[in-house]
Design a protein around this motif. Structure first.
Motif, mmCIF file in Angstrom:
data_model
loop_
_atom_site.group_PDB
_atom_site.id
_atom_site.type_symbol
_atom_site.label_atom_id
_atom_site.label_comp_id
_atom_site.label_asym_id
_atom_site.label_seq_id
_atom_site.Cartn_x
_atom_site.Cartn_y
_atom_site.Cartn_z
ATOM 1 N N HIS A 1 0.865 -1.187 0.000
ATOM 2 C CA HIS A 1 0.000 0.000 0.000
ATOM 3 C C HIS A 1 0.899 1.234 0.000
ATOM 4 N N ALA A 2 0.749 2.048 -1.019
ATOM 5 C CA ALA A 2 1.615 3.224 -1.144
ATOM 6 C C ALA A 2 1.383 4.180 0.024
ATOM 7 N N ILE A 3 2.458 4.835 0.438
ATOM 8 C CA ILE A 3 2.348 5.808 1.520
ATOM 9 C C ILE A 3 3.302 6.967 1.241
ATOM 10 N N ASP A 4 2.856 8.155 1.547
ATOM 11 C CA ASP A 4 3.695 9.336 1.433
ATOM 12 C C ASP A 4 4.829 9.197 2.468
ATOM 13 N N PRO A 5 6.091 9.178 2.012
ATOM 14 C CA PRO A 5 7.203 8.955 2.955
ATOM 15 C C PRO A 5 7.173 9.916 4.148
ATOM 16 N N ALA A 6 6.623 11.093 3.938
ATOM 17 C CA ALA A 6 6.561 12.074 5.037
ATOM 18 C C ALA A 6 5.677 11.579 6.178
ATOM 19 N N LYS A 7 4.799 10.644 5.881
ATOM 20 C CA LYS A 7 3.883 10.134 6.919
ATOM 21 C C LYS A 7 4.481 8.994 7.741
#
Ligand code: 26A
Length: 344
Positions: free
Chosen positions: A284-290
C-alpha cells in the motif's frame, strides 16, 4: 474456518519491551551496529540501554516481534481471538507490556520468572532504518515446562493456527517442535516467520528441523538471502528463494506450503508448493513524510496476514490485509497500531 472459535490463533515467542529512540550513525558505530539489523546483545551492548534512556529521550514501547504480530491480528479480529505465550519477569517492564496487550485485547499467558528481568530491545532509529539489540532476560527461560502445563496445553489443543516467531529458535526449539508436530498430527496450520538474517544463518539446524512442518513461511528479502547463503542455494534472488522455500519437503500433505517474501516497498512475492508461477502483490503506497518509523512493519504485515487466514479470506486478501496493517503501523511510534481502531 476458525473465525468464530475463541483463541483460534496461538502465538509463541519472546515478549520484549522496546527502548526506542532516534539516534545517529555515531551511536551505531560506538556499539558496532548495522543501521538495519536485529541481533542478540553481547556484553559490550549492555550500556546501550541506559544510554538510550538517558541521552536519547528513548520511549518504552511494547515489542517482541511475534507479540507485535499477535496484537496486530487481534486488532483486526473479534475479541478473544488470539493468545500469546512467552517468558517475562515480574517488574515495571512486564507491567507496561500487560497494559499494551490489554489495549489491543490480546490475551497473554507469560511464563513469569520472578528472578529474571523482562527482556528488552534497544531500537535505534536512523531514517527509515532500525537496528534492534535484544537482551532476552526472562524470555530466554521459556520452555516445555510452561507449554506443557495442562492449562496452557489446552489452549494449544484448542487453537487452529500456530504462529511462531523465528526469534524463538534462540530460546526453545523443543517448544517450537512440539507445536509443529501438534499441527501436523491434527491438520492445523503452522506459520513461521524467519524473523532476522541471523536465524537461518546461525540457527540453521533447528530451523531446518522445523521446515517440514511449515504450512506458511514468511520472511523478508534479507532473511531470504541469509537462508540462501547458509543453504548454499545457487541464487539469493528473492524470486528464486521463495520458490525453494515453498517446495522443501513437507510433512502434512493435506496442505500445500505457501512461502511469502516481503521486500520493503517492492511487491511481496508468494510461491505455492508445486506451482510454477510466482505471484506478486504491491504494497500500500504511503507518502514517505507520513512514516514515523519502520520498527515492527514486518510484524504488522504478519499480523494482518494471520487475521486474514483466521477469517478464511483468500490468499490475496490476506496478503493485502498484511500490507494494510503494515502501512498503519509505520505511521505510529514503534510497533504500534492506531487507536481508535481503523477497519480494513
Ligand atoms: C531474540 N531476538 C533477537 C528477538 C528480537 C525481537 N523479538 C523477539 N526476539 N529482536 C528484536 N525483536 C523485536 O522485533 C520487533 C520489530 O520487528 C523488537 O522487540 C521489535 O518490537
Amino acid at each position: 474456518m476458525a473465525a468464530r472459535k475463541e483463541f483460534a490463533l496461538l502465538a509463541l515467542e519472546n515478549p520484549l519491551l522496546d527502548i526506542q529512540a532516534q539516534a545517529d550513525q555515531a551511536l551505531l558505530d560506538k556499539y558496532e551496529l548495522k543501521a538495519n539489523d536485529a541481533i542478540l546483545a553481547e556484553e559490550k551492548h549492555i550500556p546501550l540501554y541506559e544510554e538510550l534512556l538517558n541521552n536519547y529521550d528513548a520511549k518504552l514501547i511494547a515489542g517482541g516481534a511475534a507479540q507485535n504480530s499477535a496484537r496486530g491480528a487481534q486488532y483486526i479480529l473479534p475479541p478473544n481471538s488470539v493468545v500469546y505465550l512467552g517468558g517475562a519477569g515480574d517488574d515495571k517492564y512486564s507491567a507496561i507490556l500487560k497494559d499494551a496487550v490489554k489495549q489491543a485485547g490480546l490475551r497473554v499467558e507469560y511464563r513469569v520468572d520472578p528472578k529474571e528481568k523482562t527482556g528488552r530491545c534497544g531500537a535505534i532509529i536512523t531514517g527509515h532504518n532500525r537496528s534492534l539489540v535484544t537482551d532476552l532476560g526472562a524470555a530466554n527461560h521459556y520452555g516445555l515446562d510452561h507449554l506443557k502445563k495442562p492449562e496452557i496445553w489446552s489452549l494449544v489443543e484448542n487453537a487452529e493456527v500456530y504462529y511462531i516467531g523465528g526469534f524463538h529458535f534462540t530460546v526453545s526449539p523443543p517448544a517450537i517442535m512440539e507445536l509443529a508436530k501438534q499441527a501436523a498430527e491434527h491438520n492445523k496450520t503452522f506459520v513461521l516467520s524467519l524473523s532476522a538474517p541471523f536465524i537461518p544463518q546461525f540457527f540453521k539446524e533447528v530451523v531446518d528441523a522445523s521446515a517440514p512442518y511449515w504450512d506458511y513461511i514468511i520472511g523478508n528479502e534479507t532473511e531470504a538471502a541469509a537462508y540462501a547463503e547458509s543453504h548454499d542455494l545457487p541464487s539469493k534472488e528473492p524470486k528464486d528463494v521463495v520458490k525453494v522455500l515453498a517446495n522443501l519437503p513437507k510433512k502434512n500433505g493435506k496442505r500445500k506450503r505457501v512461502a511469502i517474501v516481503t521486500q520493503g516497498t517492492e511487491p511481496t512475492l508468494v510461491a505455492i508448493q508445486g506451482e510454477d508461477a510466482i505471484q506478486e502483490f504491491p504494497v500500500h503506497a504511503i507518502d514517505p513524510a507520513k512514516i514515523n518509523d519502520t520498527n515492527g512493519a514486518g510484524d504488522a504485515f504478519a499480523g494482518g496476514f494471520l487475521a486474514g487466514l483466521l477469517e478464511g479470506k483468500s490468499l490475496a486478501t490476506s496478503i493485502d490485509m498484511g500490507q494494510w496493517l503494515a502501512k498503519l503501523s509505520i505511521q505510529e511510534l514503534g510497533p504500534s497500531y492506531p487507536f481508535p481502531k481503523q477497519v480494513y
